[in-house]
Design an enzyme around this catalytic site. Structure first.
Site, PDB file in Angstrom:
ATOM      1  N   SER A 145     -64.972  84.457  25.341  1.00 17.75           N
ATOM      2  CA  SER A 145     -65.590  83.143  25.262  1.00 17.75           C
ATOM      3  C   SER A 145     -67.094  83.216  25.045  1.00 17.75           C
ATOM      4  O   SER A 145     -67.772  84.106  25.557  1.00 17.75           O
ATOM      5  CB  SER A 145     -65.309  82.377  26.563  1.00 17.75           C
ATOM      6  OG  SER A 145     -66.103  81.220  26.663  1.00 17.75           O
ATOM      7  N   TYR A 162     -66.484  81.185  35.609  1.00 17.00           N
ATOM      8  CA  TYR A 162     -65.625  81.364  34.432  1.00 17.00           C
ATOM      9  C   TYR A 162     -66.242  82.377  33.480  1.00 17.00           C
ATOM     10  O   TYR A 162     -65.574  83.301  33.008  1.00 17.00           O
ATOM     11  CB  TYR A 162     -65.428  80.022  33.729  1.00 17.00           C
ATOM     12  CG  TYR A 162     -64.751  80.134  32.378  1.00 17.00           C
ATOM     13  CD1 TYR A 162     -63.376  80.291  32.269  1.00 17.00           C
ATOM     14  CD2 TYR A 162     -65.498  80.068  31.196  1.00 17.00           C
ATOM     15  CE1 TYR A 162     -62.754  80.394  31.032  1.00 17.00           C
ATOM     16  CE2 TYR A 162     -64.879  80.159  29.963  1.00 17.00           C
ATOM     17  CZ  TYR A 162     -63.514  80.323  29.887  1.00 17.00           C
ATOM     18  OH  TYR A 162     -62.906  80.424  28.659  1.00 17.00           O
ATOM     19  N   GLU A 216     -69.040  81.411  26.501  1.00 16.25           N
ATOM     20  CA  GLU A 216     -69.647  81.197  27.814  1.00 16.25           C
ATOM     21  C   GLU A 216     -70.161  82.505  28.418  1.00 16.25           C
ATOM     22  O   GLU A 216     -70.946  82.485  29.360  1.00 16.25           O
ATOM     23  CB  GLU A 216     -68.649  80.540  28.766  1.00 16.25           C
ATOM     24  CG  GLU A 216     -68.351  79.089  28.460  1.00 16.25           C
ATOM     25  CD  GLU A 216     -69.514  78.144  28.780  1.00 16.25           C
ATOM     26  OE1 GLU A 216     -70.315  78.475  29.665  1.00 16.25           O
ATOM     27  OE2 GLU A 216     -69.594  77.084  28.132  1.00 16.25           O
TER      28      GLU A 216
END
Length: 335
Positions: free
Chosen positions: A131, A155, A133
């Site tokens: 990801s 996360y 992120e």
């Protein structure tokens, strides 16, 4: 007929990937968690809208990323040639509320699956859903495969672990294991708690006179938004090349939530300022302010490029949510 195994098949990406693989003639096996309610609205159309078309090509199995024995059993039984690991606790804001669970499912779930490949001895190719992120407090603009990670959420931290354990198993055990570092990708199948779908879903409810308010957090956060249907094609491409590697999948454009609001409400001739309320509870404890990916490597080595523009993506999401509310989308959007 090739066999593929998908974790997270009931999610946005899992459903689009299943459709893509079925169209290519695969036998697709998907893993789902057993719950008191069924979560199959994204994949049921494959069964019921095309009766007989994919007869016996799609099979669902119960299993859990927290349960190594179920992963071992499924891989030993199915013996898939390709594994697409999409399952996770994938909501960034929620990861602050359930950090341990996020680490267990999103992080350790990956090593349980990699270990299951080792223990069963199956000959397979592995895709890990990484990801954007992971970049968090960005160290470079745009972000590419060599950009250092600086995650800003539980996360993001869990995804960094999953990324590096995939690289480690690739190098230690000569696995064909690739990371797809996917930047934000949306669609009409996006979960309703994610900001893009929350906007289009609530807009449709406003147009249906079911609500008058849309509560949001930080409107200045910028993201690189693509179309999920384009992005699952990149996943498949990664497992078709001879050498496993890691790839950024992105549009190389960034847009703020304000821009998304401007477009979405503009399609139906409304001003979002009349409806949006800022609620501090939707702010993250640590924010990721600017994400924009450089997918040059994927273009050069895989031949992948995004097909859907930001404008087209927002239009599609608004259109489908208006239809879902029983409204005349063509008339309201003046199409």
């Amino acid at each position: 007929m090739k066999k593929a195994f998908i974790t997270g098949i009931s999610g946005q990406d899992g459903s689009y990937l299943a459709e893509l693989l079925l169209e290519k003639g695969y036998e697709v096996h998907g893993m789902m968690r057993r719950a008191s309610t069924f979560n199959r609205e994204r994949i049921d159309p494959i069964f019921f809208e095309n009766p007989g078309r994919f007869k016996n090509q799609l099979q669902l199995h119960y299993g859990d990323l927290s349960d190594a024995s179920s992963l071992n059993r499924l891989l030993r039984t199915i013996k898939p040639e390709e594994i697409y690991h999409l399952g996770a606790q994938s909501h960034v804001r929620v990861s602050f509320d359930v950090p341990e669970y996020t680490a267990d499912i999103t992080g350790l779930g990956t090593i349980r699956l990699l270990d299951a490949i080792l223990e069963t001895g199956i000959d397979t190719k592995f895709y890990q859903a990484s990801s954007s992120e992971m970049y968090g407090l960005v160290q470079e603009v745009p972000q590419k495969e060599t950009t250092p990670f600086y995650p800003r959420s539980p996360y993001g931290c869990a995804k960094v672990y999953a990324y590096w354990i995939t690289v480690n198993y690739r190098e230690a055990y000569k696995m064909h294991a690739s990371n797809g570092i996917l930047f934000n990708h949306e669609s009409p199948r996006r979960g309703e708690s994610f900001v893009t779908r929350k906007i289009t879903k609530t807009l449709a409810r406003i147009m249906a006179n079911k609500t008058k308010e849309l509560a949001l957090g930080n409107l200045d956060a910028k993201r690189d938004w693509g179309y999920a249907k384009d992005y699952v094609e990149a996943m498949w491409m990664m497992l078709q090349v001879k050498e496993a590697d890691d790839y950024v999948i992105a549009t190389n454009e960034t847009h703020s939530i304000r821009e998304f609001l401007d477009l979405a409400f503009g399609f139906v001739g409304r001003d979002w300022n009349d409806y949006v309320r800022i609620d501090p509870k939707y702010y993250r404890p640590t924010e990721v302010d600017l994400l924009i990916g450089d997918a040059t490597k994927a273009k050069e080595k895989l031949g992948w490029t995004p097909k859907t523009s930001f404008n087209e993506l927002v239009k599609l999401m608004v259109y489908e949510d208006l239809k879902a509310e029983g409204l005349d989308a063509d008339k309201l959007m003046k199409l």
